[in-house]
Design a protein around this motif. Structure first.
Motif, PDB file in Angstrom:
ATOM      1  N   ALA A   1       0.732  -1.074   0.036  1.00  0.00           N
ATOM      2  CA  ALA A   1      -0.090   0.034   0.018  1.00  0.00           C
ATOM      3  C   ALA A   1       0.788   1.178   0.036  1.00  0.00           C
ATOM      4  CB  ALA A   1      -1.052   0.051   1.077  1.00  0.00           C
ATOM      5  N   GLY A   2       2.194   1.139   0.709  1.00  0.00           N
ATOM      6  CA  GLY A   2       2.910   2.238   0.897  1.00  0.00           C
ATOM      7  C   GLY A   2       3.601   2.559  -0.525  1.00  0.00           C
ATOM      8  N   CYS A   3       4.000   1.843  -1.313  1.00  0.00           N
ATOM      9  CA  CYS A   3       5.105   1.936  -2.336  1.00  0.00           C
ATOM     10  C   CYS A   3       3.984   2.614  -3.519  1.00  0.00           C
ATOM     11  CB  CYS A   3       5.450   0.756  -2.861  1.00  0.00           C
ATOM     12  SG  CYS A   3       4.547  -0.320  -3.906  1.00  0.00           S
ATOM     13  N   GLY A   4       2.830   2.693  -3.574  1.00  0.00           N
ATOM     14  CA  GLY A   4       2.199   3.406  -4.372  1.00  0.00           C
ATOM     15  C   GLY A   4       1.489   2.501  -5.781  1.00  0.00           C
ATOM     16  N   TYR A   5       1.710   1.113  -5.542  1.00  0.00           N
ATOM     17  CA  TYR A   5       1.458   0.595  -6.612  1.00  0.00           C
ATOM     18  C   TYR A   5      -0.014   0.573  -7.059  1.00  0.00           C
ATOM     19  CZ  TYR A   5       1.120  -3.483  -9.809  1.00  0.00           C
ATOM     20  OH  TYR A   5       1.186  -4.470 -10.906  1.00  0.00           O
ATOM     21  N   ASN A   6      -0.785   0.530  -5.856  1.00  0.00           N
ATOM     22  CA  ASN A   6      -2.300   0.875  -6.026  1.00  0.00           C
ATOM     23  C   ASN A   6      -2.744   2.426  -6.143  1.00  0.00           C
ATOM     24  OD1 ASN A   6      -2.899  -1.837  -6.399  1.00  0.00           O
ATOM     25  ND2 ASN A   6      -3.059  -2.130  -4.109  1.00  0.00           N
ATOM     26  N   GLY A   7      -2.058   3.213  -5.310  1.00  0.00           N
ATOM     27  CA  GLY A   7      -2.426   4.207  -4.951  1.00  0.00           C
ATOM     28  C   GLY A   7      -2.312   5.304  -6.186  1.00  0.00           C
ATOM     29  N   VAL A   8      -1.395   4.683  -7.145  1.00  0.00           N
ATOM     30  CA  VAL A   8      -1.339   5.586  -8.544  1.00  0.00           C
ATOM     31  C   VAL A   8      -2.438   5.445  -9.248  1.00  0.00           C
ATOM     32  CG1 VAL A   8       0.041   3.751  -9.726  1.00  0.00           C
ATOM     33  CG2 VAL A   8       0.558   6.196 -10.323  1.00  0.00           C
ATOM     34  N   ILE A   9      -3.029   4.368  -9.149  1.00  0.00           N
ATOM     35  CA  ILE A   9      -4.403   4.372  -9.665  1.00  0.00           C
ATOM     36  C   ILE A   9      -5.169   5.351  -9.603  1.00  0.00           C
ATOM     37  CG2 ILE A   9      -6.384   2.699 -10.299  1.00  0.00           C
ATOM     38  CD1 ILE A   9      -4.633   0.346 -10.157  1.00  0.00           C
TER      39      ILE A   9
END
Lengths: 194, 266
Positions: free
Chosen positions: A18-26
């Protein structure tokens, strides 16, 4: 005991992912797309309004033909810029889009200024209502552009900053072009007013 | 979008956004106490009947800020008038010195109050009364026209921005509250096991109510911490949370605005 360790590992792993942005960037990417579609909608709304405005102004006796032609041509150029999903990743086409829209803003501004000299036109309810609609649309464009600029700034920071840049790179997401807030700006377009 | 970013957009302007504590904010002292009280009651009644939020703001001056920007900043600062799902907020904004006014319309009411209607209300009902010096009558006429135009319900939302506009802290607060309650119910289990169960609950609840990874992550970490707390600490945190939620006055409920409405002069 093993099960507990597995569970703990799962929790820790999900926090790391969650912290590395793999989903957040979406989410950030979708926010940019949604903000862009609002920008596009509002420019389209203005383009739809122009034929009505031209028709109403034409009705006024001997309205200066050059001003009207300039608006019609600027609208034609603005609507001929190809706008699809990829424009938000292409600085050149975004600039082209922006300049065409800016040209339409200027020609509309001139039309409104010239119309000041036609008292009968200015007093007609149809013309007044059209002006209110045009003014409202220009304002919506300004708001949509302002939000687009800030959403893209947010997105660009997200894809460049550690640790979220890791997830963004995995998803092949890089920085995006944005509107130039100082030069070709809808906010400094000629103000429509009574 | 992050509210701070939106705020930063407008940070250069001088206009001092008035605070919303009531539905009628008369910073220019243009209304008598009796007129303001009657208007306030009328707007509260309208809100209870229709669920829409309408507020009236009268300022002395815009300090050089365009009225469209001042009015939008006012609704944004006020936690956004209208409901977060229906976007049904309205602001009637008047600047006395500049002799300008604006009706700001939330996304959900753009169908009920198109720009043309807002423009006509200002031009035909409000401007003549203001020009005649009847401020109270002008504002009453404008608000009654808006109430009449929106009495028939919401016409559905258009032009949604994104779910990121919703305040994530409300979701986090809810997750933490749920975790505290479950943590107390599970106080007989070991702290390790309780922490994991509460964290799992936090992930589940966070995902269901917000769908946001950030909320889920915060919920998971908070769950581990909460689960490891001794019982009396959980009781204390729970009482703290309950106290924080009470005591707020009138406030917007997260409705969004996209610049719809009209500007008028007199």
């Amino acid at each position: 005991m093993h099960r507990r360790i597995h569970l703990a590992a799962f929790v820790i792993a999900s926090v790391v992912v969650a912290g590395c942005g793999y989903n957040g960037v979406i989410d950030k990417d979708e926010a940019v797309k949604a903000a862009w579609s609002e920008v596009e909608n509002q420019y389209q709304r203005r383009a739809d309004l122009v034929p009505n405005l031209v028709a109403t102004v034409k009705g006024a006796s001997a309205f200066e033909a050059g001003t009207l032609t300039a608006v019609i041509e600027a609208r034609a150029r603005a609507t001929s810029v190809r706008v699809d999903a990829s424009i938000i990743d292409d600085p050149k086409r975004l600039e082209e889009f922006q300049q065409a829209q800016q040209a339409l803003s200027s020609s509309l501004g001139r039309l409104i200024a010239v119309a000041e000299a036609y008292p009968a036109l200015k007093a007609s309810d149809t013309y007044r209502d059209l002006l209110v609609q045009l003014e409202g649309t220009e304002n919506r464009i300004a708001v949509a552009r302002g939000r687009y600029i800030s959403v893209v700034a947010d997105y660009n920071a997200y894809v460049q900053r550690l640790p979220t840049s890791i997830g963004a790179a995995l998803r092949k997401k890089s920085t995006r072009p944005t509107f130039n807030a100082t030069t070709h700006d809808a906010e400094i377009a000629p103000k429509v007013g009574f | 979008m992050h509210p701070a970013l939106l705020l930063a957009l407008f940070a250069t302007s001088a206009f001092d956004v008035p605070m919303l504590s009531t539905r009628v904010v008369d910073a220019a002292a243009a209304l008598s106490a009796e007129q303001a009280a009657r208007l306030e009651a009328r707007l509260a009644d309208y809100e209870h009947q229709t669920g829409h939020q309408l507020a009236v703001v009268i300022v002395e001056t815009l300090d050089g800020t365009p009225i469209e920007e001042a009015s939008l900043r006012t609704v944004e600062r006020w936690n956004r008038l209208g409901d977060a799902r229906r976007d049904d907020g309205l602001l009637f904004f008047i600047a006395l010195r500049e002799r300008q006014m604006r009706i700001e319309v939330g996304y959900g009411l753009e169908g009920a109050v198109p720009d043309v209607v807002a423009g006509r209300i200002l031009r035909e009902l409000v401007a003549p009364r203001l020009a005649a010096g009847d401020t109270g009558g002008a504002i009453a006429a404008g608000t009654e026209a808006l109430i009449a135009a929106t009495g028939g319900g919401v016409s559905g939302t258009s032009g949604a921005i994104s779910s990121a506009d919703v305040d994530p802290w409300a979701d986090v607060g809810f997750v933490v509250l749920a975790e505290l309650v479950i943590g107390l119910l599970l106080q007989r289990l070991s702290r390790m096991l309780r922490g994991l169960l509460v964290a799992a609950l936090g992930i589940g609840v966070g995902w269901v109510i917000s769908g946001s990874v950030a909320v889920v992550a915060v919920g998971a970490v908070a769950g581990l911490v909460i689960g490891a707390l001794p019982t009396h600490s959980m009781m204390w945190a729970l009482s703290l949370g309950r106290g924080g939620g009470a005591g707020a006055g009138f406030s917007g409920r997260g409705g969004r605005f996209g610049g719809g409405g009209a500007t008028g002069r007199w």
